[in-house]
Enzyme design. Structure first.
Site, PDB file in Angstrom:
ATOM      1  N   ASP A   1       0.829  -1.196   0.000  1.00 55.00           N
ATOM      2  CA  ASP A   1       0.000   0.000   0.000  1.00 55.00           C
ATOM      3  C   ASP A   1       0.872   1.258   0.000  1.00 55.00           C
ATOM      4  OD1 ASP A   1      -2.719   1.300   0.551  1.00 55.00           O
ATOM      5  OD2 ASP A   1      -1.554   2.009   2.267  1.00 55.00           O
TER       6      ASP A   1
ATOM      7  N   GLU B   1       1.310  -0.410  -5.080  1.00 55.13           N
ATOM      8  CA  GLU B   1       0.379   0.661  -5.417  1.00 55.13           C
ATOM      9  C   GLU B   1       1.169   1.960  -5.573  1.00 55.13           C
ATOM     10  OE1 GLU B   1      -3.591   2.917  -3.625  1.00 55.13           O
ATOM     11  OE2 GLU B   1      -1.862   2.477  -2.339  1.00 55.13           O
TER      12      GLU B   1
END
Length: 524
Positions: free
Chosen positions: A237, A274
């Protein structure tokens, strides 16, 4: 930078749980080996993103959990995917769990560590690999590290976070952060402390200080802990924000170091990052994160279907892949339509025929596609975020496995046909996904083949070839509502046999008439 003393470091480290006598699953990146795996071999296969809280309730408390997810592994296997990406599963004060308080734990709403280990074992038995969200850009404000930091500024944990005095901060707020955050107050005060802490996403998620070797070592140990548990990789993330944008080279170097540490435990670990940014910003991260989500392509697919103009899409994807190859030829393009941070496909397109052709485009382009749970049955959802993470519909009410973590606003029995209903309808959106995933799983060209765009004068058609060794396919998508005639040329004349079709297709002597929002795959 100061480091915690040995006593404090021992508080952070948990004795490793070693698993003996387990079967080692051997897999490889198709793009990195001279002998490539068979079609659909993970991690080149289709993957499925799951929000556990919303997926399936196995213990009857109304919240999705690992018992429920384990009960639905046969569904995931039947769908044809070979990888699951789990959104955060760790203890957290928030429903979404992106603010972690214990990186080695399982959120009690989801069950126990034993429940997770049983799920992992059952997934592996079915040939399904498991990637978990690892949120290392920041911790929760409630994390013991941060609580130790604000309790005593002389604590070694104070340097686990990013602090600055007011006179050294140009502004406590910024005008714009980026597409992945709407937070503008990035510097935050703590009563009794004359410094402010940095938090890119919001005050409840203080950013960690990766200039501190103790932070790096702590996160490497956490990653290795989960790999030793048997997980197959991590979705990283906010990978772009490990360092601020002006220190991008430091971020690239960090992820290369992280990759090396993880590969020391599992040489075939999948790291998918990401980096919500343009292709130009994304591509340098590939050396450390060999798989990155292709946001540019997701936008392009949705725009093509919405506008009815897809003439440049295949060329756009080929251009993106060429940009990636300028950095490394050892990568897997993580493709998708939308994810848990974006409005759902059906809410954007508001038309099942458009959703079908969008899925067809995704599943026939190069890359390793990711499907967001419920996308395959046409679930709806628009911001704010809880509305795009509504419960999965398994059967019409009463539904014993349906999560009730929140009352759905968009995806209800009135707006979406449940899984059990769609499975019985061969023309359903769900069976459209299953059919095309099956074709993809059987053809090396769709897994490993490069894209060769075919220029065609009618921009309502997306036309490209996919070729891998002796497997060669011609793919045509009509992104408009109108029927379009595709005339074969010298370049495409060899492809006359229909391998797969969706919609109304009519063959003529040297052409094919393709109805609106239809797709077909041709072989020689």
């Amino acid at each position: 930078m100061s480091k915690p003393n040995n006593t404090i470091m021992q508080l952070d480290k948990i004795s490793r749980f070693f698993i003996t006598g387990v079967l080692i699953f051997i897999f490889s990146f198709g793009c990195t080996k001279t002998e490539e795996p068979e079609p659909s071999t993970w991690p080149n296969s289709v993957n499925y993103e799951i929000f556990v809280r919303a997926f399936a309730d196995g213990d009857g408390d109304g919240i999705g959990d690992f018992k429920g997810l384990t009960a639905k592994l046969d569904y995931v296997e039947d769908l044809g995917v070979q990888g699951i990406w789990l959104m955060p599963i760790h203890p957290s004060p928030s429903y979404h769990q992106y603010d972690v308080v214990d990186y080695r734990g399982i959120h009690p709403d989801y069950g126990t560590m034993e429940d997770f280990e049983h799920f992992l074992s059952e997934a592996h038995k079915r040939g399904i690999h498991v990637v978990i969200d690892l949120v290392i850009n920041h911790s929760a404000r409630d994390h013991p590290w941060f609580q130790a930091a604000i309790s005593d500024t002389d604590s070694p944990y104070f340097d686990f976070y990013i602090w600055e005095t007011e006179e050294n901060i140009e502004s406590l707020t910024v005008e714009y952060t980026g597409p992945d955050s709407d937070n503008v107050r990035v510097w935050n005060a703590v009563e009794g402390i004359d410094s402010y802490y940095y938090a890119y996403f919001w005050a409840g998620m203080p950013d960690l200080n990766y200039d501190n070797p103790a932070v790096r070592d702590s996160m490497y140990a956490i990653g290795k802990y989960w790999l030793e548990k048997g997980v197959d990789g991590f979705r990283l993330d906010a990978a772009k924000h490990i360092y601020p944008d002006h220190r991008a080279e430091d971020a690239h170097a960090f992820w290369e170091e992280f990759r090396g540490e993880m590969e020391s435990v599992n040489p075939n670990v999948l790291l998918v990052g990401e980096v919500w940014a343009s292709t130009e910003v994304v591509k340098p991260f590939l050396k450390g994160l060999p798989s990155l989500f292709n946001f540019d392509l997701g936008y392009a697919i949705m725009d093509a279907v919405q506008s009815g103009n897809g003439g440049e899409l295949a060329h756009r994807h080929a251009s993106i892949l060429n940009e990636y190859e300028s950095v490394t030829d050892q990568f897997i393009d993580a493709t998708f339509l939308t994810n848990h941070d974006q409005n759902r496909v059906m809410s954007v397109l508001d038309d099942e025929q458009k959703a079908r052709v969008a899925a067809s485009i995704l599943l026939t382009l190069p890359g390793s596609p990711y499907i967001y749970y419920g996308e395959e049955i046409g679930m709806y959802g628009s911001k704010p975020d809880p509305n795009i993470r509504e419960p999965m519909l398994w059967t019409p009410e009463p539904d014993s496995l349906r999560s009730r973590w929140r009352e759905p606003r968009y995806s209800t029995d009135e707006t979406v046909r449940a899984v059990s209903v769609q499975l019985e309808d061969q023309q359903s959106l769900l069976n459209h996904y299953k059919s095309l995933i099956s074709v993809r799983n059987e053809h090396p060209a769709l897994t490993f083949g490069k894209i060769d765009p075919v220029k065609y004068p009618n921009e309502k058609l997306i036309v490209f070839k996919r070729t891998h060794e002796s497997d060669s396919l011609l793919i045509i998508h009509n992104v408009s509502e109108d029927s379009v005639t595709f005339d074969f040329s010298e370049e495409t004349s060899a492809f006359k046999t229909i391998l797969w079709e969706q919609g109304n297709i009519q063959k003529e002597p040297n052409a094919i008439v393709i109805s609106g929002y239809s797709s077909l795959i041709l072989t020689q």
